[in-house]
Design an enzyme around this catalytic site. Structure first.
Site, PDB file in Angstrom:
ATOM      1  N   PRO A   2     -78.006  57.062  88.219  1.00 26.82           N
ATOM      2  CG  PRO A   2     -78.549  58.621  89.952  1.00 26.82           C
ATOM      3  CD  PRO A   2     -78.647  58.718  87.965  1.00 26.82           C
ATOM      4  CD  GLU A   3     -78.680  50.834  86.598  1.00 27.04           C
ATOM      5  OE1 GLU A   3     -78.979  49.605  87.062  1.00 27.04           O
ATOM      6  OE2 GLU A   3     -77.078  51.117  86.004  1.00 27.04           O
ATOM      7  CG  HIS A 104     -73.997  72.619  90.192  1.00 31.08           C
ATOM      8  ND1 HIS A 104     -74.488  73.678  89.107  1.00 31.08           N
ATOM      9  CD2 HIS A 104     -72.821  72.802  89.899  1.00 31.08           C
ATOM     10  CE1 HIS A 104     -73.706  73.989  88.364  1.00 31.08           C
ATOM     11  NE2 HIS A 104     -72.562  73.516  89.257  1.00 31.08           N
ATOM     12  NE  ARG A 123     -74.493  65.789  82.453  1.00 29.19           N
ATOM     13  CZ  ARG A 123     -74.028  64.883  81.115  1.00 29.19           C
ATOM     14  NH1 ARG A 123     -73.633  63.612  82.777  1.00 29.19           N
ATOM     15  NH2 ARG A 123     -74.608  64.764  80.901  1.00 29.19           N
ATOM     16  CE  LYS A 166     -90.996  43.099  74.574  1.00 22.61           C
ATOM     17  NZ  LYS A 166     -92.303  42.906  73.910  1.00 22.61           N
TER      18      LYS A 166
END
Ligand SMILES: [Zn+2]
Length: 293
Positions: A2-3, A104, A123, A166
């Site tokens: 997820p972002e 879970h 997980r 950069k």
């Protein structure tokens, strides 16, 4: 993983049942999440009220009446489910999903208002940690994070300063949580397409030699804000097992312009290019080689 838009969607789903509510009972079925839960985890939460539920990058921050902050991260596959007694707003599919994965359900919050909030994570890369508000700024998880992309701090001059000199690609720079927090593979690809900038372009080119922002920096900032705003409005993107807390799926995946669209036509009007996939720093990048320069 997820972002920012997905985590913000989760925050908005949890806030109505957690803000202003007291932890009546906290059950930790498993302590070995990404980091083990502290021994006094339940004791430091029970009886405390959630004063506010905020977010920093991909972390959920529940401010408690005790002066502690409960820091929560979804990891790769973590999700929260909300049950309110008598409330059957969740579709059957949702319950089916849940019963399959009962093993879970690692942490369960029984809130004083009757809501039950369950953290499920097959997980176990997710994590929870309790930190005193007074030292939150020094918390190693949060300390190195760059600005919030939807906050006032994030603008073209700041992005240019961070990218000045950069040698890495724009893709790598935007994925770097120290430069801007909360973006991952999907939204970096989508923002670069909206800004018509190649993911292979050197990050330094959003700044002039002096370090001042070029016009590209402004385009990129605008694109990042726009794509995140649209994604939040759509309830995030549903990939694999990410679900909204109310059991509905986020819909933004239907609005992807490049992500996971290799070989499809570029949606930019009049472009006619074909979306390509390349690998950068071990991750897939999707872009249009015609309109992204
Ligand atoms: Zn194109």
């Amino acid at each position: 993983m997820p972002e920012l838009p997905e985590v913000e969607t989760v925050r908005r789903g949890l806030a109505p049942v957690m803000e202003g509510a007291r932890f009546a009972k906290v059950v930790a079925h498993r302590r070995d999440l990404r980091w083990p839960l502290p021994k006094d985890f339940a004791a430091r939460l029970e009886g405390r009220t959630v004063v506010g539920l905020g977010r920093r990058a991909k972390y959920l921050l529940a401010d408690l009446s005790s002066g502690d902050v409960l820091v929560m991260h979804l990891g790769m596959s973590g999700s929260f489910r909300v049950f309110r007694d008598g409330d059957e707003r969740t579709p059957g599919k949702y319950h089916h999903e849940r019963s399959q994965h009962l093993a879970h359900d690692h942490v369960v919050f029984h809130m004083g208002n009757g809501a039950i909030v369950t953290f499920n994570d097959p997980r176990r890369f997710g994590s929870m940690k309790i930190v005193a508000r007074a030292v939150l700024e020094q918390e190693p998880l949060l300390r190195a994070l760059g600005p919030e992309p939807l906050g006032n701090e994030f603008d073209a001059p700041m992005l240019a300063r961070a990218c000045h000199g950069k040698k890495t690609s724009l893709k790598a720079a935007l994925s770097d949580q120290r430069i801007v927090a909360g973006l991952g593979n999907i939204y970096v690809c989508e923002a670069l397409h909206r800004a018509r900038l190649s993911p292979k372009r050197r990050a330094a080119t959003v700044a002039a030699k002096s370090g001042a922002p070029t016009e590209r920096a402004q385009r990129l900032v605008d694109a990042i804000r726009a794509v995140l705003g649209d994604a939040i409005a759509a309830g995030g993107s549903s990939l694999r097992d990410h679900r909204r807390t109310d059991g509905e799926l986020g819909l933004f995946q239907h609005d992807f312009r490049v992500y996971d669209r290799e070989g499809r036509r570029c949606p930019t009007r009049g472009c006619g290019g074909t979306i390509r996939r390349i690998v950068q720093t071990g991750r897939s990048t999707f872009f249009c080689p015609v309109c992204q320069k």
